[in-house]
Design a protein around this motif. Structure first.
Motif, PDB file in Angstrom:
ATOM      1  N   ASP A 173      51.621 -67.242 -87.554  1.00 16.23           N
ATOM      2  CA  ASP A 173      50.672 -67.666 -86.740  1.00 16.23           C
ATOM      3  C   ASP A 173      49.778 -66.549 -86.632  1.00 16.23           C
ATOM      4  N   ALA A 174      48.829 -66.412 -87.495  1.00 17.30           N
ATOM      5  CA  ALA A 174      47.785 -65.285 -87.638  1.00 17.30           C
ATOM      6  C   ALA A 174      46.943 -65.271 -86.335  1.00 17.30           C
ATOM      7  N   LYS A 175      46.987 -64.094 -85.815  1.00 19.00           N
ATOM      8  CA  LYS A 175      46.167 -63.785 -84.545  1.00 19.00           C
ATOM      9  C   LYS A 175      44.894 -62.712 -84.838  1.00 19.00           C
ATOM     10  N   LYS A 176      43.701 -63.003 -84.188  1.00 22.61           N
ATOM     11  CA  LYS A 176      42.781 -62.130 -84.641  1.00 22.61           C
ATOM     12  C   LYS A 176      43.118 -60.496 -84.331  1.00 22.61           C
ATOM     13  N   ASN A 177      42.630 -59.648 -85.233  1.00 23.42           N
ATOM     14  CA  ASN A 177      42.958 -57.941 -84.966  1.00 23.42           C
ATOM     15  C   ASN A 177      44.313 -57.718 -85.176  1.00 23.42           C
ATOM     16  N   GLU A 178      45.057 -58.574 -86.025  1.00 22.56           N
ATOM     17  CA  GLU A 178      46.601 -58.260 -86.318  1.00 22.56           C
ATOM     18  C   GLU A 178      46.732 -58.138 -87.631  1.00 22.56           C
ATOM     19  N   VAL A 179      47.597 -57.278 -88.374  1.00 21.87           N
ATOM     20  CA  VAL A 179      47.872 -57.050 -89.634  1.00 21.87           C
ATOM     21  C   VAL A 179      49.372 -57.263 -89.905  1.00 21.87           C
TER      22      VAL A 179
ATOM     23  N   VAL B  71      59.317 -59.492 -90.273  1.00 24.69           N
ATOM     24  CA  VAL B  71      57.770 -59.531 -90.266  1.00 24.69           C
ATOM     25  C   VAL B  71      57.389 -58.639 -89.323  1.00 24.69           C
ATOM     26  N   ILE B  72      56.473 -57.736 -89.651  1.00 25.12           N
ATOM     27  CA  ILE B  72      55.856 -56.937 -88.853  1.00 25.12           C
ATOM     28  C   ILE B  72      54.479 -57.206 -88.452  1.00 25.12           C
ATOM     29  N   ALA B  73      54.131 -57.292 -87.086  1.00 30.35           N
ATOM     30  CA  ALA B  73      52.580 -57.563 -86.959  1.00 30.35           C
ATOM     31  C   ALA B  73      52.135 -56.246 -86.202  1.00 30.35           C
TER      32      ALA B  73
ATOM     33  N   TYR C 110      51.549 -41.192 -94.075  1.00 30.49           N
ATOM     34  CA  TYR C 110      52.526 -42.049 -95.054  1.00 30.49           C
ATOM     35  C   TYR C 110      52.872 -43.339 -94.671  1.00 30.49           C
ATOM     36  N   SER C 111      53.111 -43.521 -93.365  1.00 32.46           N
ATOM     37  CA  SER C 111      53.546 -44.824 -92.834  1.00 32.46           C
ATOM     38  C   SER C 111      52.746 -45.434 -91.691  1.00 32.46           C
ATOM     39  N   PRO C 112      52.326 -46.667 -91.878  1.00 27.51           N
ATOM     40  CA  PRO C 112      51.549 -47.038 -90.699  1.00 27.51           C
ATOM     41  C   PRO C 112      52.669 -47.920 -89.705  1.00 27.51           C
ATOM     42  N   TYR C 113      53.884 -47.721 -89.787  1.00 29.33           N
ATOM     43  CA  TYR C 113      54.474 -48.274 -88.836  1.00 29.33           C
ATOM     44  C   TYR C 113      55.585 -47.391 -88.097  1.00 29.33           C
ATOM     45  N   LEU C 114      55.164 -46.200 -87.588  1.00 28.84           N
ATOM     46  CA  LEU C 114      55.985 -45.261 -86.989  1.00 28.84           C
ATOM     47  C   LEU C 114      55.751 -45.581 -85.632  1.00 28.84           C
ATOM     48  N   HIS C 115      57.268 -45.341 -84.903  1.00 33.56           N
ATOM     49  CA  HIS C 115      57.225 -45.820 -83.511  1.00 33.56           C
ATOM     50  C   HIS C 115      58.049 -44.466 -83.102  1.00 33.56           C
TER      51      HIS C 115
ATOM     52  N   HIS D  27      50.223 -52.506 -79.810  1.00 34.42           N
ATOM     53  CA  HIS D  27      51.657 -52.430 -80.122  1.00 34.42           C
ATOM     54  C   HIS D  27      52.234 -53.156 -81.312  1.00 34.42           C
ATOM     55  N   TYR D  28      53.428 -53.070 -81.626  1.00 33.11           N
ATOM     56  CA  TYR D  28      53.931 -53.984 -82.689  1.00 33.11           C
ATOM     57  C   TYR D  28      54.700 -55.068 -82.599  1.00 33.11           C
TER      58      TYR D  28
END
Length: 316
Positions: free
Chosen positions: A187-193, A207-209, A256-261, A214-215
């Motif tokens: 369910d895609a939301k605006k400004n989410e990848v 799935v990662i948004a 390298y990674s777009p998903y670091l926390h 936030h993620y």
């Protein structure tokens, strides 16, 4: 892919090579081809040598230059040349062809994983990852093992492995189209990848948004996505996080990674900042965490990489 899969792929390619008239008419070439395809199927992972310089160096270099176009050609040439010497220098081009095929398939299969490769170096250092196969895929392994067993029991290997690789290609294509279906189900939301990550099952995906601050982490099953975790992004506003980001290794990871926390752990002598790559959520996916140790004045004390089973931080 994992080493076991690369080995079975090499054996399978040796069986497929019986379709080559040169190999079919020279039975003594079987051992040489087997050496070329099995070693070739693992050759790009020669970068494991970086482990001797530490986990940080290995994480930075793994699947980089060793999986590039020049490396693919060089590794194939050197290995086939060496093996051809056992045949008096004969059959070099035949051995080179099958070695090259095995090395290319190694790189292509790694591209299908989460980690990806820098396969197009030196033209670009961009990481290419399709996210459609887990590091170890039981379907791919099972199909290859069936082919190997049939070969051992006297079934003609060339045609056998033609069907094996045809089934594998069809299976990977199914995963690719299934990945597109999962993206449509979000369910895609605006400004989410959105990024989807594979599991053992073709019908179950992570799935990662990526949102502005936030993620969101979720699971796709039975045609819908269920969201389970929300993790804040670490943009450097926190002084402890900001200090940890000055570490050279963390700086490279962020590129390298777009998903670091990052998770802050308070210690009696300062702080530890644990950097998780949210794409790796199981033992089989080679997860790692970069740990940055700081004193109370936020000066760097030590940094290292821990490998093994790592739990993603709890919901915040």
């Amino acid at each position: 892919m994992d080493t076991t899969t690369h080995v079975t792929t090499g054996i399978s390619l040796a069986g497929l090579s019986f379709l080559d008239p040169t190999i079919a008419s020279h039975p003594d070439l079987v051992v040489g081809v087997l050496l070329c395809t099995v070693i070739g199927s693992n050759a790009p992972d020669i970068d494991f040598l970086f482990k001797y310089k530490g986990n940080e160096t290995y994480v930075q270099e793994h699947r980089g230059i060793s999986h590039s176009i020049p490396a693919v050609l060089l590794l194939s040439f050197l290995l086939s040349l060496l093996v051809s010497l056992f045949y008096g220098g004969s059959f070099f081009f035949t051995l080179f062809l099958w070695t090259l095929i095995s090395v290319i398939i190694h790189v292509l299969s790694d591209i299908c994983n989460i980690y990806g490769t820098q396969a197009f170096r030196p033209f670009t250092k961009k990481w290419i990852a399709l996210n459609i196969l887990p590091i170890f895929d039981p379907v791919v392994m099972t199909l290859q093992v069936i082919g190997i067993v049939l070969w051992i029991n006297g079934v003609q290997p060339g045609y056998t492995f033609s069907f094996v690789f045809l089934f594998i290609l069809s299976y990977i294509s199914l995963r690719f189209f299934m990945a597109q279906k999962v993206l449509k189900a979000v369910d895609a939301k605006k400004n989410e990848v959105y990024t989807i990550l594979p599991s053992f099952s073709v019908f179950s995906w992570t799935v990662i948004a990526s949102c502005e601050n936030h993620y969101r982490l979720g699971k796709y099953k039975r045609g819908k996505v269920s969201w389970s975790k929300v993790l804040d992004k670490n943009c450097g506003d926190n002084q402890i996080i900001k200090a940890a980001m000055k570490n050279r290794f963390v700086h490279q990871l962020l590129q390298y990674s777009p998903y670091l926390h990052a998770k802050i752990v308070k210690k009696h002598d300062g702080y530890e900042v644990h950097w998780f790559d949210l794409r790796y959520q199981s033992r089989i996916d080679e997860p790692f965490v970069a740990i940055i140790q700081l004193d109370h004045k936020l000066n760097l004390v030590k940094s290292y990489v821990k490998r093994g089973l790592i739990s993603i931080p709890e919901r915040v």
